[in-house]
Design a protein around this motif. Sequence first.
Motif, PDB file in Angstrom:
ATOM      1  N   ARG A  33       0.233  -0.995   0.247  1.00  0.00           N
ATOM      2  CA  ARG A  33       0.115  -0.034  -0.041  1.00  0.00           C
ATOM      3  C   ARG A  33       0.988   1.078  -0.400  1.00  0.00           C
ATOM      4  NH1 ARG A  33      -1.462  -3.911   2.206  1.00  0.00           N
ATOM      5  NH2 ARG A  33      -4.350  -5.052   2.576  1.00  0.00           N
ATOM      6  N   ALA A  35      -1.438   2.714  -2.529  1.00  0.00           N
ATOM      7  CA  ALA A  35      -2.240   2.554  -4.571  1.00  0.00           C
ATOM      8  C   ALA A  35      -3.060   3.485  -4.654  1.00  0.00           C
ATOM      9  CB  ALA A  35      -3.563   0.741  -4.454  1.00  0.00           C
ATOM     10  N   TYR A  62      -3.810  -3.884  -5.580  1.00  0.00           N
ATOM     11  CA  TYR A  62      -3.185  -3.804  -7.157  1.00  0.00           C
ATOM     12  C   TYR A  62      -3.142  -4.530  -7.817  1.00  0.00           C
ATOM     13  CZ  TYR A  62       1.384  -3.187  -4.739  1.00  0.00           C
ATOM     14  OH  TYR A  62       3.127  -3.685  -3.947  1.00  0.00           O
ATOM     15  N   TYR A  63      -2.251  -5.305  -8.152  1.00  0.00           N
ATOM     16  CA  TYR A  63      -3.222  -4.447  -9.328  1.00  0.00           C
ATOM     17  C   TYR A  63      -4.366  -5.320  -9.754  1.00  0.00           C
ATOM     18  CZ  TYR A  63       2.017  -3.381 -10.357  1.00  0.00           C
ATOM     19  OH  TYR A  63       3.237  -3.506 -10.090  1.00  0.00           O
ATOM     20  N   VAL A 115      -5.718   0.154 -10.838  1.00  0.00           N
ATOM     21  CA  VAL A 115      -5.319   0.212  -9.747  1.00  0.00           C
ATOM     22  C   VAL A 115      -4.102  -0.363  -9.786  1.00  0.00           C
ATOM     23  CG1 VAL A 115      -5.485  -0.079  -7.949  1.00  0.00           C
ATOM     24  CG2 VAL A 115      -7.709   0.085  -8.744  1.00  0.00           C
ATOM     25  N   ARG A 116      -3.346   0.859  -9.304  1.00  0.00           N
ATOM     26  CA  ARG A 116      -1.438   0.122  -9.262  1.00  0.00           C
ATOM     27  C   ARG A 116      -1.040   0.882  -8.174  1.00  0.00           C
ATOM     28  NH1 ARG A 116      -1.067   2.544 -15.168  1.00  0.00           N
ATOM     29  NH2 ARG A 116      -1.166   4.716 -14.181  1.00  0.00           N
ATOM     30  N   PRO A 117       0.236   0.496  -7.899  1.00  0.00           N
ATOM     31  CA  PRO A 117       0.753   1.283  -6.764  1.00  0.00           C
ATOM     32  C   PRO A 117       0.911   2.299  -6.765  1.00  0.00           C
ATOM     33  CG  PRO A 117       2.351  -0.968  -7.738  1.00  0.00           C
ATOM     34  CD  PRO A 117       1.130  -0.672  -8.520  1.00  0.00           C
ATOM     35  N   GLU A 118       0.948   2.758  -5.684  1.00  0.00           N
ATOM     36  CA  GLU A 118       1.517   4.325  -6.418  1.00  0.00           C
ATOM     37  C   GLU A 118       2.722   4.287  -6.747  1.00  0.00           C
ATOM     38  OE1 GLU A 118      -0.324   7.613  -2.971  1.00  0.00           O
ATOM     39  OE2 GLU A 118       1.295   7.157  -2.580  1.00  0.00           O
ATOM     40  N   TRP A 120       3.850   4.088  -9.497  1.00  0.00           N
ATOM     41  CA  TRP A 120       4.086   3.250 -10.057  1.00  0.00           C
ATOM     42  C   TRP A 120       4.674   3.247 -11.983  1.00  0.00           C
ATOM     43  CZ3 TRP A 120       2.776   1.972 -15.734  1.00  0.00           C
ATOM     44  CH2 TRP A 120       3.308   0.417 -15.546  1.00  0.00           C
ATOM     45  N   ALA A 129      -0.385  -7.255  -5.204  1.00  0.00           N
ATOM     46  CA  ALA A 129      -0.709  -6.647  -3.294  1.00  0.00           C
ATOM     47  C   ALA A 129       0.048  -7.487  -2.030  1.00  0.00           C
ATOM     48  CB  ALA A 129      -1.747  -5.337  -3.549  1.00  0.00           C
TER      49      ALA A 129
END
Length: 180
Positions: A33, A35, A62-63, A115-118, A120, A129
């Motif tokens: 986390r 995301a 994520y993803y 949704v991706r990791p912050e 990314w 995740a």
Amino acid sequence: MTTAILAALLPVLPAAAQTVTGDQAAQMLYPPRPAEVEMSAGDVLPKDQAKMLEMVAKDQPYYAAIAISPDEGLMSEATMAAANHHTVEAATAVALSQCNAKKKGAAECVIVAVVRPEGWEARPVQLSASASEDFANYSGALAISAATGSWGIGASADEAVAACTARQPAATDCAVAIAD
């Protein structure tokens, strides 16, 4: 998801990256986390629904990808979220497949959010995740399924593949991604 659907998806899913060591993976993996959500709804959703979807999507691991039937809108049983995959492409393939299987309208389903990791950026190793979080328990090998998002950790490659398959029996494509 049935084996037939998985088999149909495999050609469009990215193959597991070359195997890397645990030390190499530790440098490449994102924290589980936070995301970020990228909306791609365009004119498919009214602004209020797009804003609501963005708030809900932010809580998905994520993803992830969210697909809707443009003929039916957001509040339809065809709306599908596929979350906790190892790539956006894999999540997208699953969400679209499930949405298209349930839609009643003529138009093909579309992705309205991912949704991706912050922060990314593409990296040689990407894990969901949950798999990224479980990497703290890494001990020898980690196998992943590109089709299902399953993963498994074991002392050996065989144990990791077995753990990946046991986590999700439909994961027939488990392959070692990280090994020492």
